[in-house]
Scaffold this active site. Structure first.
Site, short mmCIF file in Angstrom:
data_model
loop_
_atom_site.label_atom_id
_atom_site.label_comp_id
_atom_site.label_asym_id
_atom_site.label_seq_id
_atom_site.Cartn_x
_atom_site.Cartn_y
_atom_site.Cartn_z
CD GLU A 158 37.44 69.11 -17.23
OE1 GLU A 158 38.03 70.01 -16.64
OE2 GLU A 158 36.88 69.24 -18.56
CD GLU A 162 32.61 69.82 -19.12
OE1 GLU A 162 33.43 70.77 -19.55
OE2 GLU A 162 32.72 69.71 -17.96
#
Length: 639
Positions: free
Chosen positions: A190, A287
């Site tokens: 991320e 995800e």
């Protein structure tokens, strides 16, 4: 030896190898199933090699904590086998540099070092599952608001850090590759605007390319992924362009997508399609997850626990619909696969006090107290269990949920013998004090296939008649024998326009101040206190902005202004407040970024003079990485 004998010899060798756990035949996609436990609408034309993945990074720590997993037949079984039977083809596993203190006590979150990944690799290989390695390049969790440098690399300049990162990556690949089959590698986690302690993209790119160099040196066939979250319009175009401008070597643009935070599926498809078409890169959902229950199984609060306003019911059926729709959105964009995040992170026990010791000793909670030496702001305060046990694909006892089979059924589809009612959602009603209390005569029932049908409802008239004054009331109801609740709010007229940000028209709110190109301060369908939208903000740089609304034509009198804020990482010198100004009179109410869903109410009383004019607004000044959401602005005449 005749050809016939050779054929039978090969068959004998395959059977022998399978019995020894060395070769596991590929799972054949199940045909259309008319007697399944879930509904799955097939996704047409899914590529044969489309990846169905699961991130079970915490599995070793969970098993050391005494957690057991079972197969679909109810018998105890290796979870890797169960995942394979359900159609999973890849295992994603995060890797931290050194998640232990000087005495070898783990930081938690699965204690996910290289050794943990190698142990997972052995088990994955046994069942023919490939690995997607996820290097955080940190000693603990890395996310958009937290990209901390490993302790051993502190003080290094970018050249030194790049060199040690390359070596660490190559050494890890060699160690893990001896145990399992690596198909893809993710560099950073991320990395919206920072990685490994750096927030300058020239330096971040140097680190990414150092990691890529190690992967290419190990095996040129392995795909390299970079990972971002928050696929709202414009963000991914900026990320893609930055990667291109700095000549970052990668193959796959990976995204997180959680339906309760990251906007619509249509926007997701649009953003991933844009990356593929504009930059020529593969895309991937690294995800996703969705809740199957509102319940908390381990005494540690969950990140999502209230299904009001959510796109699907919190049930195994709603969870199955969510996973199916994310796969469909990814496939429409030409993505190469979808990974479910931590489907096995279930409770280690039911008693909170006992659980605390297990989480601490085996690292099976999201963070242990020992992590406070590295991450004192979060782990040092909020250490404990799993906040996602209600988003698992196994129940709290380790039995696979029917929703796990979405991956197996997705290509051909599945249906249930009876389309049962899953839920009759509670409702929210707001009415003005001057109006009569009238509640809806019908509510809708949600079925297992996601369809809805209006059905009659009766309300408790005694409770309804008691709702005579300003305030919030809970009214009980019954629909088709099922209990239903109405959350009734009796209010004066709210003079704020779009005070809960549910309307996309934000023209009455004026933003001024400082937000960097990598940050945002805007209306979003996430982190809402009520409804589905809020005014959300986050930035990798310090934030300092103000949002105002001008009101005219108000009746003179005393007004009450109310608003709510939640968020975190604002720093010691944060300044978040709501204000109101009428002529020369100015009032303000200070609030703090006190944590996830730790709502702070700002409250102001102010007199409006004969001009009928009032300026209201809110201000945010906080440290880099600060984030939060404002919601429910209300202005009532009280006198």
């Amino acid at each position: 030896m005749t050809s016939k004998n050779i054929f039978f010899l090969i068959i004998i060798l395959i059977i022998t190898a399978c019995s020894q756990g060395q070769i596991i035949p590929e799972v054949i996609t199940a045909p259309y199933n008319e007697n399944a436990d879930i509904f799955v609408q097939p996704v047409a034309d899914l590529p044969k090699n489309f990846i169905f993945g699961a991130d079970i990074s915490s599995i070793i720590a969970l098993e050391k904590s005494g957690v057991k997993f079972f197969g679909f037949d109810g018998k105890e079984q290796d979870i890797f086998k169960t995942l394979k039977e359900a159609g999973i083809s890849y295992i994603r596993v995060r890797i931290w540099n050194d998640p232990f203190d000087s005495r070898g006590r783990g930081f938690g979150g699965g204690n996910c070092d290289v050794e943990n990944a190698a142990a997972i690799a052995v088990r994955a290989k046994k069942y023919g599952l490939k690995l997607f390695l996820n290097f955080h390049y940190s000693d603990f969790w890395a996310d958009p608001g937290k990209q901390m440098i490993p302790r051993a690399w502190a003080g290094m300049d970018i050249e030194e850090k790049s060199a040690v990162l390359e070596k660490f990556t190559l050494d890890a690949l060699k160690q893990i590759g001896r145990k399992g089959s690596i198909g893809m590698v993710q560099l950073g986690n991320e990395t919206n605007s920072a990685m490994c302690g750096e927030n300058d993209w020239a330096k971040i790119s140097a680190l990414l390319n150092a990691g890529a160099k190690a992967v290419r040196a190990y095996d040129k066939k392995i795909k390299i992924a970079v990972h971002f979250t928050d696929p709202h319009a414009g963000r991914y175009a900026n990320h893609g362009q930055t990667l291109e401008d700095f000549n970052v070597d990668y193959d796959v643009f990976a995204s997180s997508y959680y339906p309760f935070w990251h906007g619509t599926r249509e926007n997701l498809t649009e953003q991933l399609s844009m990356i593929r078409e504009r930059f020529g890169k593969d895309t991937l959902i690294a995800e996703t997850a969705y809740a199957w229950t509102e319940e908390d199984g381990d005494g540690f609060a969950n990140t999502v626990s209230d299904q009001r306003g959510m796109p699907y019911t919190f049930s195994v059926y709603g969870q199955a619909l969510s996973v199916r729709d994310v796969i469909a959105a990814a496939a429409e964009a030409g993505s190469i696969g979808v990974f479910y995040w931590e489907p096995a992170w279930i409770p280690v026990g039911e008693d909170y006090e006992t659980n605390k010791e297990i989480w601490r000793d085996y690292g099976s909670g999201w963070a242990a107290i020992y992590a406070s030496i590295y991450d004192f702001k979060d782990a040092g305060v909020y250490y404990g269990g799993t906040a996602v046990d209600n988003q698992s694909l196994f129940d709290f006892k380790g039995n696979p949920l029917p929703s796990l089979n979405v991956f197996k059924y997705i290509k051909k589809g599945a249906s249930m013998r009876e389309n049962i009612v899953v839920a009759i959602p509670d409702i929210e009603v707001m009415t003005l004090l001057a109006n009569n209390r009238v509640l809806p005569e019908t509510v809708y029932a949600v079925y297992a296939d996601g369809s809805k049908k209006s059905i009659p409802v009766t309300w408790n008239q005694v409770q309804l008649n008691a709702a005579k004054t300003l305030g919030d009331y809970l009214i009980d109801g019954s629909a088709d024998g099922t209990a239903v609740k109405c959350f009734l709010s009796v209010e004066e007229e709210n003079h704020i326009i779009n005070g809960s940000f549910e309307n996309r028209d934000m023209s009455r709110w004026l933003l001024s101040g400082s937000v960097s190109s990598s940050g945002h301060a805007e209306r979003r369908t996430e982190d809402a206190r009520t409804g589905s939208a809020s005014f959300h903000f986050w930035d990798s740089q310090p934030l300092d902005f103000t949002v105002t609304q001008e009101l005219n034509g108000l009746a003179p009198g005393t007004y009450m202004l109310s608003a709510y804020l939640h968020g975190g990482d604002g720093g010691a010198n944060q300044d978040c407040h709501v204000f109101a100004r009428s002529g020369s009179v100015y009032r303000r109410s200070d609030v703090k970024l006190a944590g996830w869903k730790s709502y702070q109410q700002a409250l102001i009383h102010i007199d409006v003079d004969q001009s009928g004019s009032l300026t209201v607004g809110f201000n945010v000044k906080c440290a880099a990485g600060g984030w939060g959401a404002w919601d429910d602005f209300k202005l009532f005449l009280i006198n």
